[in-house]
Design an enzyme around this catalytic site. Sequence first.
Site, PDB file in Angstrom:
ATOM      1  N   LYS A   1       0.875  -1.180   0.000  1.00 47.56           N
ATOM      2  CA  LYS A   1       0.000   0.000   0.000  1.00 47.56           C
ATOM      3  C   LYS A   1       0.903   1.218   0.000  1.00 47.56           C
ATOM      4  O   LYS A   1       1.649   1.456   0.956  1.00 47.56           O
ATOM      5  CB  LYS A   1      -0.920   0.016   1.220  1.00 47.56           C
ATOM      6  CG  LYS A   1      -1.883   1.208   1.196  1.00 47.56           C
ATOM      7  CD  LYS A   1      -2.678   1.328   2.475  1.00 47.56           C
ATOM      8  CE  LYS A   1      -3.533   2.599   2.419  1.00 47.56           C
ATOM      9  NZ  LYS A   1      -4.121   2.923   3.735  1.00 47.56           N
TER      10      LYS A   1
ATOM     11  N   GLY B   1      -8.289   9.220   9.427  1.00 42.30           N
ATOM     12  CA  GLY B   1      -8.562   9.269  10.857  1.00 42.30           C
ATOM     13  C   GLY B   1      -9.565  10.320  11.280  1.00 42.30           C
ATOM     14  O   GLY B   1      -9.842  10.460  12.475  1.00 42.30           O
TER      15      GLY B   1
ATOM     16  N   ALA C   1      -9.835   5.872   4.047  1.00 36.31           N
ATOM     17  CA  ALA C   1      -9.656   7.016   4.952  1.00 36.31           C
ATOM     18  C   ALA C   1     -10.934   7.817   5.153  1.00 36.31           C
ATOM     19  O   ALA C   1     -11.661   8.131   4.206  1.00 36.31           O
ATOM     20  CB  ALA C   1      -8.544   7.948   4.482  1.00 36.31           C
TER      21      ALA C   1
END
Length: 264
Positions: free
Chosen positions: A100, A161, A187
Amino acid sequence: MSGEDILKMGGREFHSRLFLGTGKFSSSEVMQKAVEASGTEIVTVALRRVDLENPSDDILSHIDRSKTLLLPNTSGARNSEEAIRLARLARAMGAGDWVKLEVTPDPVYLLPDPIETLKAAEVLVKEGFHVMPYINADPILCKHLEEAGCVCVMPLGSPIGSNQGLKTKANLEIIIDLSRVPVVVDAGLGEPSHAAEAMEMGADAVLVNTAIAIGKDPVRIAEAFRLATVAGRLSYLYRGRNTSGKSSLKASASSPLTGFLRNE
């Protein structure tokens, strides 16, 4: 999901469309239980947090690599050179060819650098890596990464986050429409409903970490995200539409309004 609805990516087949990150869990034991409850087949780990040469590493020892693809990520890389070096290091340590790709020079908002990401992707693909790039929801960048040979694109729904959900929805719709490789929304997904919404739009998969790891009960919220992902996928595949293909301002009765207690 039925066995026929398979996600094909990088020469492999996956039945789960929910991918998990491993940061922020209160313990490796909780992480392991959440991974199992989620049904995921891809778990991403930050290369800076694990010792790939040590199978008894606290994180690695709690991941069944016979059932789950361990996806190293280049989190912390500030430019293409650092990302490439981390990916090569992971492969040298036996982590395989999947990576990733994350290049985030900004320490506050952690937004990915599009130019450095593309540069790194081009190099890593030529070296035989299966590259999964984390990027802004930029449709043109996604096409460049697709043409470079990435096995998927991973546009953000909102800053990593942040739990804000799909703040980039308009661009995600364009990316999904144009992409010829899987689109994984990565995300910002803070609620199971966010995952369901992404899947209903036609995303091929979603990646979740923070919302599960910091949940009051990470194991049960992992299960909730699993069910939401499945529900969103089923809705995308099988939901009906009215004849115009658009929503309507007018009501439409689901039962007859005539012939009951009246002859009208």
